[in-house]
Structures are given as C-alpha cells and as structure tokens.
Motif scaffolding. Structure first.
Motif, PDB file in Angstrom:
ATOM      1  N   ALA A 206       0.564  -0.779  -0.085  1.00  0.00           N
ATOM      2  CA  ALA A 206       0.034   0.292   0.206  1.00  0.00           C
ATOM      3  C   ALA A 206       0.957   1.051  -0.092  1.00  0.00           C
ATOM      4  CB  ALA A 206      -0.530   0.102   0.709  1.00  0.00           C
ATOM      5  N   THR A 207       1.602   1.088   0.944  1.00  0.00           N
ATOM      6  CA  THR A 207       2.405   2.638   0.972  1.00  0.00           C
ATOM      7  C   THR A 207       3.780   2.060  -0.524  1.00  0.00           C
ATOM      8  OG1 THR A 207       3.408   1.696   2.988  1.00  0.00           O
ATOM      9  CG2 THR A 207       4.272   3.574   2.280  1.00  0.00           C
ATOM     10  N   PHE A 210       0.618   4.337  -2.911  1.00  0.00           N
ATOM     11  CA  PHE A 210       0.189   5.715  -2.352  1.00  0.00           C
ATOM     12  C   PHE A 210       1.557   6.256  -2.472  1.00  0.00           C
ATOM     13  CE2 PHE A 210      -3.741   3.305  -0.985  1.00  0.00           C
ATOM     14  CZ  PHE A 210      -4.439   3.775  -1.886  1.00  0.00           C
ATOM     15  N   ARG A 211       3.142   5.969  -2.467  1.00  0.00           N
ATOM     16  CA  ARG A 211       4.346   6.842  -2.040  1.00  0.00           C
ATOM     17  C   ARG A 211       4.807   6.943  -2.664  1.00  0.00           C
ATOM     18  NH1 ARG A 211       5.074   8.365   3.672  1.00  0.00           N
ATOM     19  NH2 ARG A 211       4.922  10.345   2.475  1.00  0.00           N
TER      20      ARG A 211
ATOM     21  N   PHE B   3       3.611   3.359   6.813  1.00  0.00           N
ATOM     22  CA  PHE B   3       1.899   2.499   6.181  1.00  0.00           C
ATOM     23  C   PHE B   3       1.118   3.358   6.645  1.00  0.00           C
ATOM     24  CE2 PHE B   3      -0.625  -0.501   6.960  1.00  0.00           C
ATOM     25  CZ  PHE B   3      -0.280  -1.409   5.489  1.00  0.00           C
ATOM     26  N   GLY B   6       0.099   6.372   4.618  1.00  0.00           N
ATOM     27  CA  GLY B   6      -0.455   5.528   3.491  1.00  0.00           C
ATOM     28  C   GLY B   6      -2.281   4.686   3.804  1.00  0.00           C
TER      29      GLY B   6
END
Lengths: 304, 441
Positions: A206-207, A210-211, B3, B6
């Motif tokens: 997920a990180t 999105f990042r 984490f 996000g």
C-alpha cells in the motif's frame, strides 16, 4: 497533446545541439508549426463558418470570408445559447464525465500496480485478457449490459432511476482495458531499485503504491485523464442508449447539440457554433493538466 | 508509521468515493418521483381536461425547429392534463429502439419515420396495438385515406410529406405545369435553351451521408408507379418483382436520361448534399430549370438557397401511363406505443386530433395527416396537402417499406448507377441477389 509536447522536446534537443547545428532548431520549429497549421485548417474553417449565415456557407468557401467585406454575425451562437435545456445538458455532461473519468483511472491505477509490481499466479494471462478486451467493439455490449443494468437485472436504468450510475459503470468498463494497459506500461517502466529500497525500509504494498507508484506516474495519469475525459465528454452513443429512452432530462450536451439540426439534416449551421462552445471545457482541462507532463519529464524521479 | 499514513490516505479516498456514489444515488431519486408517476394504477384514461399527472416519455427523430414544433404541439396537452411530456430527439433512433426492444428499456411512445421498421417491432410484440386506444372510425374519417390504408393497429400517422414534386423558379420557367412525361422533357429542354449558357433541364443532388442516393430512389419510385402502375409497385415493395424485370429497368433508364441532362455531371450530383440540390434554380443564370424533391425541400430553399416565398413553385409529377393517372407517392411519420400507460394513451389520443396537428401545421414545415388540420401558412404547402388528400392512387415511399438491407442496397445502387450508367445490368443483378436474402427472414 503530442503536438503541444513536441515543441518542448524539440526545443530541448535544439538547445543541446545549437552550437554544432545552428539552423536545426529553426527548421524543426518551422516543420512543426507547418504541420500544426495543416492540422488546424478544418478547425479554422469551422470557426469562420460558425460566424456566417447558412446561405453564405452554402454559396462560398470559408476562406473567402477572411477578406473584406466581412459578413460575420453572432446569430448561430445566440441561437445555441438560447436553446432550451442547454444549461441542464451542460450540468448533466459534467455529472456524467467527472465520475466516469475518476472511477476508471482509480481502478486502473490499482490494477496497473498489481500487474507491474505484485507477484501472483496467472498475472500475465490476466493482463493479456485485459488487453484483448481492447478489440471488443462497445456496440456489441449494449444489449447484454442493458439487460444486466435494466429492470430485468439490477435496475440501474429505466423510468424512475436516474441512469447516471449505470452510465458511470458502463464508461468505467469501456475505459478500463486501455487505462490499465497504458498505466501498466508506465508503472512497469519505473525503476525497480526504488521499490526494492522502499521494501527494505519496511514499506508494504500500500505504501509503495500510494507514496511511490502514484506520485511517479502523474504524467501517465494526467495523459489518461485527458483521454478518458475527452472520450466521455464527446460520447453520444453510450449516453443515448443508457439514458436516452427513459430519462430525457438527464441527457448530456452531445445529444442536445446533435439535435440542434433537424431530422433531414437541415439547420446544421448551429452545429459549428455549438462545437466551439462544447470544445471550451476540454481545452481548459487540457491546459490545466498540461503542466504535469512537463513536471513528469523534468522531475528527476528516475535518479532516485 | 509510513504505512499507517498511506493507509489512512487510502481510507480517505475510499470514503470520499463512497460519499460521492451515495450523493449521486440521492441525486437520481428526484427524477424517480416524476418518472415513476407513470405507473399509478388507478388513473383512468384521460378525458379531456382531466388532471392525470405523471409523465410520458417520447422519442423521435425530430430536431431543431421540428423539435420546437412538436413541443409546441404538446404544450396545450401538458397544460390541460398535467402530464409532463419528456421528449428525446435523435437521428440514432433505430439504435436506441433496437437495443431497447431487446432489453426492455423503452420509451412510452416513439415517432417513427416509416412503417417498414415499425411492422418488424409490431411482429416482435414490442409495439402495443392501438385499436382499443383510439376511436378507429374517427381516425379513419379524419385521416388522408391513403395513409389509413397503411394500417391503424400498430401506428398512427401524425405528419406527412408528398414526394415527387417538380420545383421551379417562376421567374425563369413560365410554361406552366407539364401534363405528360414528353411534355415535361420538351418544356424543360426549351426553357434550358432559352436561359442560355450552361443551363440544364434538371438539378439532382444525392449526397446524404450514409443514406446517400435516397433522392434517386424517390425518382425511381415515382417512375415505376407511373410507368408500370401500383400493382407492380406493390410487388416490387414486397420483394416479388425482380429488379432485372423490364418494368424496373425501364424506370432506371428513364432516370439515367434525367441524370445525363442534369447540372454539374455525375461527380457533382453524387457529392452535392440533397439540401443544396435546388440552389442552382435561383442563380443567375440558373444552373437548371427543374428540381425533383419532396414537399419539405422549401425549408432548404429558404434557409440555404437564399430563396424567399414566391421565388419557388411546383407542379405535381406528370402522369406517364394514362392508365395510372393521379398516382402520388408520399411518406409520413408514425407514432407507436411501447408502454401501455394511461399517460401514453392520453397523448396518442391527443396527437391524432386536428386541434393538435393544426399547431404544427401553422408553424410551417409539415403536412398534416389529418384532413381537418388545414391552416397552412402558405400557398405552396396548402397545395401539397391538397395533392395528398385528393390522390387517386397513393403509395408510400417504396424504399422506406423495404427491409433495411434492401433499402441500403437501393441507395448504393443509385450512386453507382449515376457514376457509371453502362453498368446498369450488373447493378440490377446485384440488387436481385440482395432481394433474395433480404426478404428471407
């Protein structure tokens, strides 16, 4: 947009080699401008004709109107702006186009990330299937989809429901194969090292998504947003089939504009004025997204 | 840490998406109250002046000023019954209705440009019969008999057009109406010579997008009807008269003569839009003397040809074989009912009345199917309407009655024939092949 991006690219090339080949930049620019001019000739013709009376348009070519005596008037624009329901249709168009642009891009971004950076069985087969969907003409999907979304199915279309949700879903489906294909190719080309070092630092999927993936893919997302926005904004058939029969007040601008001319093809003079008015918003969207291309090229994300 | 950051952002995204969908679902519901009113079961068929409420959805091909005229026509109906008429106009009518018949998502009423497609939907059971909606006896007595003969069960005629009128500029052509085909030819040739220059007897224009060629099909139909008579015409429509038969071939050959006497030559004929076809009538010196087109063309004369009322006039297509004197070809728009609701019934009942049709007739650009709606705004449309109601032999546009595949092939055949008239035999043989398969289903 390639036409707009091209001069920039040409300029960069020209700067780098100016000393060795001084005439190159000029020639390149001249060719690009000439091609753009050729490309725009029909648009100029439409622009001039939109200010002329139908009798003039029928009797002489648009180029004859450039020289005096000028016989331009605003009648066509006045008629289009005063047509009943234009305002509602414009709002309907926005209400259809904005979700139909955001939803497929959001879904496609997730899918493209998964196809590029996640390992799971059948990944390549699935991707081929998605790309293969590109060749299916959307007209063949109308009847089965209408049955599914209509009163015989989950009833998102028909008298009593607005049909908007059905149109969003339809446009999402029609836009996804191309969106996933484009985004996967872009995301797949991002440097592996960036994702590996992020994983070493403890970032989850997920990180990473999105990042890393999303911020680095902004140019592709912006390009896709323009494609999808134009496709939906200019769409007549999907809106007509899904909304048309039962929900006339919810129809978008394209349908209202097409209906400015009569059933025998007469009264076409209003269409040129209407085309210019409906062109305004896509042009605004294009120029507001334009800067993301440049930022994407010069952002230096690849250096890490 | 990163984490959770996000993840939080993802959650916000999802939540906002959910809100958006929710909001839009809500936005859709107001139309439910207006659209859904159609189903109120207790409502009785609207008597005049009774407030019924609810709405009726209508789809048709009328756009621009036609749409304005239609909406003006239903305005008194909306005021007196409280029923809202929701009209969608599109020239892609067939796409909407074909998918609609399959999926069950249909408008309540549809205005259809011809009876060919309509009978297919009636056979499929999608169109509801109208014989218990209307007072059939009144409809029959008020409607032009020619149109009544085409049926009253599946659809009713609202608008009509007379085809095959010969248009001219009364300042250029003064020899009066032609009474026979030979008379027409000699008068046209004489006037063309008198006008001097490159003036030709005829103007012809066939371009009309995907339907290019249709003005030529009207020519062939007019010729077949007057040369070979209505029986051959009917057999031809039904697919039992072959295209290579002498009757149809003669009509093509007569048309070929007209093409050779037309302004501009084959290339110009095929590439000029049918709406601009008559413009040469009004030039000085004129490009041509006559233009063959339906009654609606006056609108194009005025808006694109730069002509004013009085600059154009017509006489009916002359008789060719005296046995079939007084034959007329026409066309019309029908109304059919897909959903049997009280509102739809009320609107159908209203539309056939002379009072309703007078509104459109008075605004110009249309002939009424109702004999009692005769408040035509100008002499030309009044005389066209008289031709329609007094026709001894009336036939509907043949190509509109043929199956779609046959109709398409007919259009294309006209274009290729104009391009190269020496290929007539192979063109007609090809049409015979299409005829065999098009009527098969």
């Amino acid at each position: 947009m390639t036409a707009m991006a091209a001069p920039r690219a040409a300029a960069t090339v020209g700067t780098a080699r100016r000393r060795s080949r001084p005439g190159r930049r000029f020639v390149l620019n001249a060719v690009v401008i000439f091609i753009m001019f050729l490309w725009l000739i029909p648009t100029f013709g439409m622009l001039f004709n939109s200010f002329r009376s139908p009798a003039d348009v029928a009797s002489t070519g648009w180029w004859t109107s450039i020289v005096p005596p000028w016989r331009f008037n605003l009648d066509n624009y006045v008629h289009v702006l005063n047509t009943n329901g234009m305002g509602t249709a414009f709002v309907n168009s926005l209400f259809i186009t904005i979700p139909s642009t955001i939803i497929p891009i959001a879904v496609a971004a997730f899918a493209a990330y998964a196809f590029s950076w996640m390992q799971f069985p059948g990944r390549d087969v699935l991707f081929v299937v998605v790309v293969a969907l590109l060749v299916i003409p959307l007209q063949t999907t109308f009847v089965p989809l209408l049955k599914l979304l209509g009163p015989q199915g989950i009833h998102l279309i028909g008298p009593g429901v607005g049909s908007f949700v059905a149109v969003w879903l339809a446009h999402t489906g029609y836009g996804l194969p191309f969106a996933i294909y484009l985004l996967r190719n872009y995301m797949g080309g991002l440097p592996r090292e960036v994702f590996e070092s992020a994983a070493i630092d403890g970032a989850g999927q997920a990180t990473s998504f999105f990042r890393l993936a999303i911020p680095m893919s902004v140019p592709a997302l912006a390009a896709l947003a323009i494609f999808q926005f134009l496709f939906v904004w200019n769409d007549l058939l999907v809106a007509l089939i899904y909304i048309g029969a039962a929900n006339a007040p919810n129809l978008p601008l394209t349908v209202t504009v097409a209906n400015l001319s009569n059933s025998l093809g007469g009264e076409w003079q209003y269409l040129m004025a209407a085309a210019f008015l409906t062109m305004l918003l896509p042009v605004v969207v294009f120029f507001s997204l334009q800067r993301y291309f440049v930022r994407g090229i010069t952002g230096g994300a690849v250096k890490g | 840490m990163s984490f959770s950051l996000g993840f939080r952002r993802a959650a916000v995204l999802l939540a906002s998406a959910a809100i958006m969908v929710g909001a839009c679902g809500g936005g859709a519901s107001p139309s439910a109250s207006t659209g859904g009113g159609g189903g109120s079961p207790g409502a009785s068929p609207a008597g005049s002046g009774g407030q019924v409420g609810g709405s009726v959805t209508v789809i048709g091909t009328w756009g621009g000023s036609e749409q304005d005229s239609f909406l003006a026509m239903v305005k008194p109906f909306e005021d007196s019954t409280g029923i809202k008429v929701q009209y969608t106009g599109t020239r892609d009518l067939n796409a909407v209705l074909t998918t609609g018949v399959q999926s069950g998502i249909l408008p309540d009423l549809a205005g259809l440009p011809g009876p060919g497609q309509m009978s297919e939907w009636a056979k499929a059971g999608a169109l509801k019969p109208l014989d218990d909606v209307l007072d059939v006896a009144t409809y029959k007595s008020e409607t032009a008999p020619a149109l009544v003969d085409l049926g009253t069960v599946d659809g009713i005629f609202i608008k009509a057009a007379v085809k095959g009128l010969i248009w001219f500029d009364p300042k250029v052509y003064t020899a009066g109406p032609a009474t026979t085909w030979d008379d027409l030819e000699s008068k046209g040739a004489a006037a063309a010579t008198a006008a001097g220059g490159n003036t030709k007897p005829w103007c012809l224009a066939l371009e009309s997008g995907a339907a290019s060629g249709w003005p030529g099909t009207d020519w062939i139909e007019d010729l077949v009807l007057r040369q070979a008579g209505p029986d051959v015409y009917d057999k031809w429509v039904a697919g039992t008269q072959t295209w290579t038969s002498p009757e149809i071939k003669t009509a093509f050959e007569t048309f070929g003569k007209v093409v050779s006497e037309s302004y501009g030559g084959p290339k110009a004929i095929n590439s000029t839009n049918f709406g601009d076809g008559g413009n040469q009538l009004f030039k000085t010196p004129p490009g041509c003397i006559f233009h063959h087109q339906a009654s609606f063309i006056t609108d194009f004369f005025k808006k694109q040809g730069g002509a004013k009322d009085g600059d154009f006039d017509f006489f009916p297509f002359p008789d060719i074989n005296s046995q079939y004197a007084g034959a007329v070809e026409g066309a019309g728009d029908l109304f059919g009912m897909f959903n049997d609701t009280p509102q739809a019934r009320a609107l159908i009942k209203y539309l056939v009345t002379a009072d309703a049709q007078k509104i459109w007739v008075g605004r110009g650009g249309a002939l009424s199917a109702n004999k009692n709606a005769n408040n035509y705004p100008d002499d030309v449309s009044k005389r066209s309407a008289a031709i329609l109601t007094s026709a001894k032999i009336f036939r509907f546009d043949a190509s509109d009655l043929m199956p779609t595949a046959m109709n398409d092939a007919f259009w294309k055949a006209i274009v290729s024939y104009v391009q190269d008239s020496s290929k007539l035999d192979s063109i007609l043989t090809n049409l015979d092949t299409v005829q065999k398969s098009a009527y098969g289903g």
